[in-house]
Motif scaffolding. Structure first.
Motif, PDB file in Angstrom:
ATOM      1  N   ALA A 162       4.057   3.103 -14.094  1.00 43.34           N
ATOM      2  CA  ALA A 162       4.817   1.868 -14.286  1.00 43.34           C
ATOM      3  C   ALA A 162       4.320   1.120 -15.515  1.00 43.34           C
ATOM      4  O   ALA A 162       3.164   0.694 -15.544  1.00 43.34           O
ATOM      5  N   PRO A 163       5.164   0.920 -16.519  1.00 40.24           N
ATOM      6  CA  PRO A 163       4.725   0.210 -17.728  1.00 40.24           C
ATOM      7  C   PRO A 163       4.663  -1.305 -17.560  1.00 40.24           C
ATOM      8  O   PRO A 163       4.048  -2.001 -18.367  1.00 40.24           O
ATOM      9  N   ILE A 164       5.306  -1.823 -16.503  1.00 36.25           N
ATOM     10  CA  ILE A 164       5.295  -3.257 -16.247  1.00 36.25           C
ATOM     11  C   ILE A 164       4.728  -3.507 -14.857  1.00 36.25           C
ATOM     12  O   ILE A 164       5.225  -2.963 -13.862  1.00 36.25           O
ATOM     13  N   ALA A 174      -4.219  -8.305  -3.046  1.00 34.96           N
ATOM     14  CA  ALA A 174      -3.390  -7.104  -2.923  1.00 34.96           C
ATOM     15  C   ALA A 174      -3.507  -6.195  -4.138  1.00 34.96           C
ATOM     16  O   ALA A 174      -3.250  -4.984  -4.042  1.00 34.96           O
ATOM     17  N   ARG A 175      -3.900  -6.752  -5.257  1.00 32.27           N
ATOM     18  CA  ARG A 175      -3.901  -6.000  -6.515  1.00 32.27           C
ATOM     19  C   ARG A 175      -4.667  -4.676  -6.458  1.00 32.27           C
ATOM     20  O   ARG A 175      -4.142  -3.640  -6.920  1.00 32.27           O
ATOM     21  N   PRO A 176      -5.879  -4.621  -5.895  1.00 31.51           N
ATOM     22  CA  PRO A 176      -6.610  -3.341  -5.867  1.00 31.51           C
ATOM     23  C   PRO A 176      -5.909  -2.247  -5.074  1.00 31.51           C
ATOM     24  O   PRO A 176      -6.166  -1.058  -5.286  1.00 31.51           O
ATOM     25  N   HIS A 177      -5.031  -2.643  -4.163  1.00 24.75           N
ATOM     26  CA  HIS A 177      -4.304  -1.658  -3.351  1.00 24.75           C
ATOM     27  C   HIS A 177      -3.031  -1.177  -4.052  1.00 24.75           C
ATOM     28  O   HIS A 177      -2.591  -0.048  -3.825  1.00 24.75           O
ATOM     29  N   VAL A 178      -2.452  -2.038  -4.876  1.00 26.40           N
ATOM     30  CA  VAL A 178      -1.155  -1.725  -5.479  1.00 26.40           C
ATOM     31  C   VAL A 178      -1.280  -1.212  -6.909  1.00 26.40           C
ATOM     32  O   VAL A 178      -0.553  -0.292  -7.314  1.00 26.40           O
ATOM     33  N   GLU A 179      -2.201  -1.766  -7.671  1.00 32.98           N
ATOM     34  CA  GLU A 179      -2.312  -1.396  -9.080  1.00 32.98           C
ATOM     35  C   GLU A 179      -2.547   0.097  -9.286  1.00 32.98           C
ATOM     36  O   GLU A 179      -1.900   0.707 -10.167  1.00 32.98           O
ATOM     37  N   PRO A 180      -3.416   0.761  -8.497  1.00 36.44           N
ATOM     38  CA  PRO A 180      -3.568   2.215  -8.678  1.00 36.44           C
ATOM     39  C   PRO A 180      -2.291   2.991  -8.383  1.00 36.44           C
ATOM     40  O   PRO A 180      -2.011   4.002  -9.040  1.00 36.44           O
ATOM     41  N   LEU A 181      -1.505   2.521  -7.419  1.00 41.11           N
ATOM     42  CA  LEU A 181      -0.231   3.182  -7.121  1.00 41.11           C
ATOM     43  C   LEU A 181       0.733   3.032  -8.291  1.00 41.11           C
ATOM     44  O   LEU A 181       1.423   3.982  -8.670  1.00 41.11           O
ATOM     45  N   ASN A 184       0.865  -1.182   0.000  1.00 44.10           N
ATOM     46  CA  ASN A 184       0.000   0.000   0.000  1.00 44.10           C
ATOM     47  C   ASN A 184       0.900   1.229   0.000  1.00 44.10           C
ATOM     48  O   ASN A 184       2.114   1.114  -0.135  1.00 44.10           O
ATOM     49  N   ASP A 185       0.296   2.411   0.157  1.00 41.42           N
ATOM     50  CA  ASP A 185       1.100   3.636   0.079  1.00 41.42           C
ATOM     51  C   ASP A 185       1.874   3.940   1.358  1.00 41.42           C
ATOM     52  O   ASP A 185       2.512   4.985   1.473  1.00 41.42           O
ATOM     53  N   HIS A 186       1.843   3.010   2.317  1.00 43.11           N
ATOM     54  CA  HIS A 186       2.673   3.140   3.521  1.00 43.11           C
ATOM     55  C   HIS A 186       3.893   2.225   3.456  1.00 43.11           C
ATOM     56  O   HIS A 186       4.708   2.221   4.373  1.00 43.11           O
ATOM     57  N   SER A 187       4.007   1.453   2.389  1.00 47.07           N
ATOM     58  CA  SER A 187       5.090   0.469   2.271  1.00 47.07           C
ATOM     59  C   SER A 187       6.440   1.140   2.007  1.00 47.07           C
ATOM     60  O   SER A 187       6.518   2.132   1.261  1.00 47.07           O
ATOM     61  N   ILE A 188       7.477   0.572   2.587  1.00 45.12           N
ATOM     62  CA  ILE A 188       8.833   1.028   2.293  1.00 45.12           C
ATOM     63  C   ILE A 188       9.092   0.924   0.793  1.00 45.12           C
ATOM     64  O   ILE A 188       9.696   1.818   0.188  1.00 45.12           O
ATOM     65  N   ALA A 189       8.632  -0.167   0.188  1.00 46.37           N
ATOM     66  CA  ALA A 189       8.841  -0.355  -1.250  1.00 46.37           C
ATOM     67  C   ALA A 189       8.193   0.761  -2.061  1.00 46.37           C
ATOM     68  O   ALA A 189       8.728   1.180  -3.097  1.00 46.37           O
ATOM     69  N   TYR A 190       7.055   1.254  -1.599  1.00 46.52           N
ATOM     70  CA  TYR A 190       6.402   2.362  -2.307  1.00 46.52           C
ATOM     71  C   TYR A 190       7.249   3.631  -2.206  1.00 46.52           C
ATOM     72  O   TYR A 190       7.382   4.377  -3.188  1.00 46.52           O
TER      73      TYR A 190
END
Length: 258
Positions: free
Chosen positions: A61-63, A48-55, A20-26
């Motif tokens: 991100a093209p991939i 997890a997809r609905p939380h990550v795909e919009p970000l 999500n938008d609190h992730s270190i990876a984000y």
């Protein structure tokens, strides 16, 4: 904030571990993007997809792809897509960790062999597997990152099995830095201070860790995901071309305190 120059323009970055938008990876992905890099972003599963795909969409991100490192073939599929669409990779971020809750919440003595093996596979060995697939794509050198924590080198109450697992991850970073250095590939273990991420929520008494970090940090405040992201962005630039193999603390200085 001061305007960020596109010092990573033309770089291709794979970021694994956004929940999500609190992730270190984000934070890493956002910093790389603001510095000009193109992104490949993965999510764990359909939940997890609905939380990550919009970000990922907001970051351009093209991939994008699903990636559960315990599912046979998914990791290879991600790298096949990167090879087909980009033909290269410059930056790899591994920001995933897992231990079964019963093993994480119990002490190390009570950790099952199965739980220990699962934690080691997801949290450590998957980085080695990613590095093996990424290295041939880093034709002009590159940078790899794995997320560790202070509990790898010091006993942190309630960190339990993840302490030895993160210690193994940091050792893996050192050995990979040695093996890949001749190819111009640098490897860093990043050790952020405690952050309010979904992964951290599984630790018992996590609020106590946050409070202690504030009290011990010479800078007197917690770090955030963008502090980690910008540290990684810097390490991915030519400005850090002679830095590799170490553990980089992004902890407000709390790591220097007894």
């Amino acid at each position: 904030m001061t305007e960020i120059r596109p010092v990573l323009a033309g770089q291709k970055a794979l970021v694994v571990g956004i929940a999500n938008d609190h992730s270190i990876a984000y934070g890493c992905a956002k910093a790389f993007r603001e510095a000009g890099a193109d992104l490949a972003v993965t999510w764990l599963n359909e939940k997890a997809r609905p939380h990550v795909e919009p970000l990922a969409r907001d970051l351009g991100a093209p991939i994008t792809a699903e990636l559960n490192v315990t599912t046979p073939g998914q990791l290879e599929s991600v790298f096949e897509t990167i090879t087909r669409q980009w033909g290269k990779l410059d930056i790899l971020v591994h920001s995933i960790a897992f231990a079964p809750m019963e093993d994480l919440r119990g002490g190390l003595l009570d950790c099952s062999a199965e739980g220990f093996a699962k934690a080691m596979d997801v949290s450590c060995h998957s980085f080695i597997r990613m590095a093996k697939l990424a290295a041939p794509l880093m034709k002009d050198g590159g940078t790899m990152f794995a997320m560790s924590y202070y509990g790898a080198t010091r006993v942190v109450p309630n960190y339990n099995v993840m302490g030895p697992v993160k210690a193994a991850l940091e050792a893996a970073c050192r050995y990979l830095a040695y093996e890949l250095g001749g190819k111009g590939i640098r490897v860093h273990a990043i050790s952020p201070g405690p952050l309010k991420t979904r992964a951290a929520s599984g630790l018992k008494d996590f609020e106590l860790l946050l409070n202690e970090a504030v009290e011990k940090a010479p800078l007197g405040e917690l770090v955030d995901i963008m502090d980690v992201g910008w540290a990684c962005a810097y390490l991915a630039t030519p400005f850090a071309r002679r830095i590799t193999g170490g553990t980089v603390f992004v902890y407000g200085g709390a790591n220097i305190r007894a």
